[in-house]
Design an enzyme around this catalytic site. Structure first.
Site, PDB file in Angstrom:
ATOM      1  N   HIS A 266       0.903  -1.057  -0.207  1.00  0.00           N
ATOM      2  CA  HIS A 266      -0.160   0.090  -0.156  1.00  0.00           C
ATOM      3  C   HIS A 266       0.786   1.444  -0.046  1.00  0.00           C
ATOM      4  O   HIS A 266       0.702   2.148  -0.800  1.00  0.00           O
ATOM      5  CB  HIS A 266      -1.072   0.021   1.202  1.00  0.00           C
ATOM      6  CG  HIS A 266      -1.747   1.238   1.468  1.00  0.00           C
ATOM      7  ND1 HIS A 266      -3.215   1.176   0.918  1.00  0.00           N
ATOM      8  CD2 HIS A 266      -1.609   2.482   1.972  1.00  0.00           C
ATOM      9  CE1 HIS A 266      -3.495   2.424   1.271  1.00  0.00           C
ATOM     10  NE2 HIS A 266      -2.648   3.143   1.783  1.00  0.00           N
ATOM     11  N   GLU A 267       1.764   1.468   0.948  1.00  0.00           N
ATOM     12  CA  GLU A 267       2.784   2.507   0.938  1.00  0.00           C
ATOM     13  C   GLU A 267       3.477   2.636  -0.212  1.00  0.00           C
ATOM     14  O   GLU A 267       3.879   3.783  -0.581  1.00  0.00           O
ATOM     15  CB  GLU A 267       3.512   2.641   2.379  1.00  0.00           C
ATOM     16  CG  GLU A 267       2.775   2.460   3.851  1.00  0.00           C
ATOM     17  CD  GLU A 267       1.493   3.551   3.594  1.00  0.00           C
ATOM     18  OE1 GLU A 267       1.882   4.637   3.072  1.00  0.00           O
ATOM     19  OE2 GLU A 267       0.318   3.493   4.383  1.00  0.00           O
ATOM     20  N   HIS A 270       1.789   5.046  -2.528  1.00  0.00           N
ATOM     21  CA  HIS A 270       1.875   6.319  -2.250  1.00  0.00           C
ATOM     22  C   HIS A 270       3.357   6.753  -2.553  1.00  0.00           C
ATOM     23  O   HIS A 270       3.366   7.875  -3.207  1.00  0.00           O
ATOM     24  CB  HIS A 270       1.731   6.261  -0.648  1.00  0.00           C
ATOM     25  CG  HIS A 270       0.185   6.297  -0.176  1.00  0.00           C
ATOM     26  ND1 HIS A 270      -0.746   7.420  -0.698  1.00  0.00           N
ATOM     27  CD2 HIS A 270      -0.370   5.735   0.778  1.00  0.00           C
ATOM     28  CE1 HIS A 270      -2.050   7.177  -0.142  1.00  0.00           C
ATOM     29  NE2 HIS A 270      -1.711   6.164   0.722  1.00  0.00           N
ATOM     30  N   GLU A 296      -4.638   7.942  -2.742  1.00  0.00           N
ATOM     31  CA  GLU A 296      -5.175   6.740  -2.054  1.00  0.00           C
ATOM     32  C   GLU A 296      -5.418   5.796  -3.374  1.00  0.00           C
ATOM     33  O   GLU A 296      -5.550   4.448  -3.071  1.00  0.00           O
ATOM     34  CB  GLU A 296      -6.368   6.879  -1.188  1.00  0.00           C
ATOM     35  CG  GLU A 296      -6.782   5.707  -0.374  1.00  0.00           C
ATOM     36  CD  GLU A 296      -5.870   5.634   0.762  1.00  0.00           C
ATOM     37  OE1 GLU A 296      -4.974   6.437   1.232  1.00  0.00           O
ATOM     38  OE2 GLU A 296      -5.900   4.556   1.306  1.00  0.00           O
TER      39      GLU A 296
HETATM   40 MG    MG Z   1      -3.222   5.384   2.398  1.00  0.00          MG
END
Ligand code: MG
Length: 494
Positions: A266-267, A270, A296
């Protein structure tokens, strides 16, 4: 060696603006590094002192941004290309924010939310809603005032939402959440036919090996360790300090390894967004993501669409099993099942991708009603529990696993929640636009997938507003139906 990237500047006023903006950029750079440090390595005793330093730096930013000469430069500038228009758009928004809110209000909000955060931590620990209710009332009262200061056309919520998702309104939210009932029905159908638990959740892992696996997966996905690093924090996050310094964190629990691994994936999403912004925009106001929702979308794309896919699990299982010996008695299919468990959760951050949006809808409804004044704080727990039952089929036993589980309201972040669902929907929608996505994942051609995201979304920074960026990237607006299709095909095979 000095850095000289050439932003595509044509007009002399914009050149002058960018020269002046360099001071603000450097302050933001410092503030980001300070923020990252606060959540990773800062000794606990430094909190108060750090808070002072931070507040002072922020005040300097505000002073520079609202300096009359700077403001009039921005107001009179005539942008000659898309980049310049983006710079002026972003600066005007910031200036407006700084000038529309009276300094007394900003101070009051900071004071109230500092207290609210401390009270929230205690209230959650003690599972006590009453002790927090009055402060929560104050927070929403301030948010109502804030909306009035900022101004809006149709609904006070629009003013708050706009800070997190430029141009997004209650009307857009109604469209976004129009699939909620359908999603709730789908979720119940999917959850019914599936096991509630998986043995892999209980498998204990060695932290060192897990950390090596995380690092390895980052290498496989294409993370640039020369411009980034990975640390540990109580909650995973990404800090884009500069174009060449983007840091992610993850967490380690003794068991349930997907939480650590998928947080990293997930990161990674980003972080790569922050790293892939066009170098020409370096140190300008558009060297940042277009919005919270777009940011996101990148993280959820990698976490859900890639990380939780059968192809990804199969393509990386061998390495997972090398790092985590207990996996040797499992097959890739078991790991995929574990990564895609679907079951009702009381806690938003534990929710699977299928019903995550239902948690968001509940919060959106509450925030909107609170701002309208059609809901009172004392009615919150009741409404919360009823809606949880209706949408997800579970009812919290207390408050800590219900109405006061999230930190957002204590910090005054009203209007933030919808961006999570915007990201979830966009992630699925982007995935549907990538040709042969499954094969690319299976063959670990992650560079090609990233190329698509970079060209369509990431490289543009905030040159375009989020809505325009979405249209340019996909030729259409955000479409919640595409998420429903994604869920149907992944979880029901239809
Ligand atoms: Mg996030």
């Amino acid at each position: 060696m000095g850095i000289e990237y050439r932003p595509p500047v044509e007009s002399p006023e914009v050149r002058e603006i960018l020269t002046r903006y360099r001071d603000v950029w450097a302050l933001y750079y410092g503030l980001s590094l300070i923020g990252w440090d606060m959540e990773t390595y800062m000794p606990p005793g430094a909190a108060a002192e750090r808070g002072e330093a931070r507040a002072t730096l922020q005040k300097i930013v505000q002073r520079l941004m609202t300096h009359p000469e700077f403001v009039s430069l921005v107001e009179s500038a005539r942008p000659r290309n898309d980049f310049e228009a983006g710079v002026i758009r972003v600066l005007k928004r910031d200036i407006e924010y700084y000038t529309k809110l009276p300094p007394e209000f900003v101070e009051e909000e900071a004071r109230v939310t500092t207290r609210a955060y401390a009270e929230w931590v205690k209230a959650k620990e003690r599972d006590d809603f009453q002790s927090f209710a009055q402060t929560l009332e104050r927070v929403f009262e301030l948010q109502r005032r804030k909306a009035e200061y900022l101004g809006y056309e149709d609904h006070p919520y629009d003013a708050l939402l706009d800070r997190f998702e430029e141009g997004f309104t209650v009307k857009d939210c109604e469209r976004l959440f129009s699939v909620v009932d359908e999603l709730s029905g789908l979720f119940k159908r999917i959850a019914e036919g599936r096991p509630r638990e998986h043995p892999l959740e209980g498998e204990e892992y060695d932290r060192e090996s897990m950390s090596r696996l995380n690092e390895h997966i980052l290498h496989v996905l294409g993370f640039d360790f020369n411009r980034g690093r990975m640390d540990v924090s109580p909650h995973p996050f990404t800090s884009g300090i500069g174009l060449d310094d983007v840091r992610i964190t993850t967490w380690y629990h003794p068991r349930d390894f997907r939480r650590s691994l998928l947080a990293v994936v997930h990161e990674f999403g980003h972080a790569t967004y922050d790293m892939n912004i066009d170098r020409a925009y370096w140190a300008t106001p558009v060297q940042e993501g277009a919005s919270y929702g777009i940011h996101e979308s990148q993280s959820r794309f990698w976490e859900n669409v890639v990380g939780r896919s059968r192809e990804f699990v199969e393509a990386t299982f061998h390495e997972m099993a090398l790092a985590l010996p207990f996996l040797r008695t499992y097959a890739p299919g078991d790991v995929y099942e574990y990564f895609t468990l679907v079951r009702p959760e009381l806690i938003r951050v534990e929710a699977d991708e299928v019903h995550y949006g239902l948690h968001i809808y509940l919060r959106y409804e509450i925030e909107k009603s609170m701002l309208e004044g059609s809901l009172e704080v004392k009615e919150l727990p009741g409404m919360w529990n009823e809606e949880m039952e209706r949408l997800i089929g579970v009812k919290p036993k207390g408050y800590a696993d219900g109405v006061i589980q999230d930190v957002h309201w204590s910090l005054g972040y009203v209007g933030y929640f919808p961006t999570y669902f915007i990201g979830t929907v966009l992630a699925a929608q982007l995935g549907s636009k990538i040709p042969e996505l499954g094969e690319k994942i299976a063959q670990r051609r992650f560079g090609e997938i990233m190329e698509f995201l970079r060209e369509r979304v990431q490289r543009w920074g905030s040159v375009y507003s989020p809505k325009e960026l979405v249209r340019r990237a996909m030729g259409e607006d955000i479409d919640p139906e595409s998420f429903v299709r994604y869920v149907r095909s992944k979880y029901l095979g239809s």
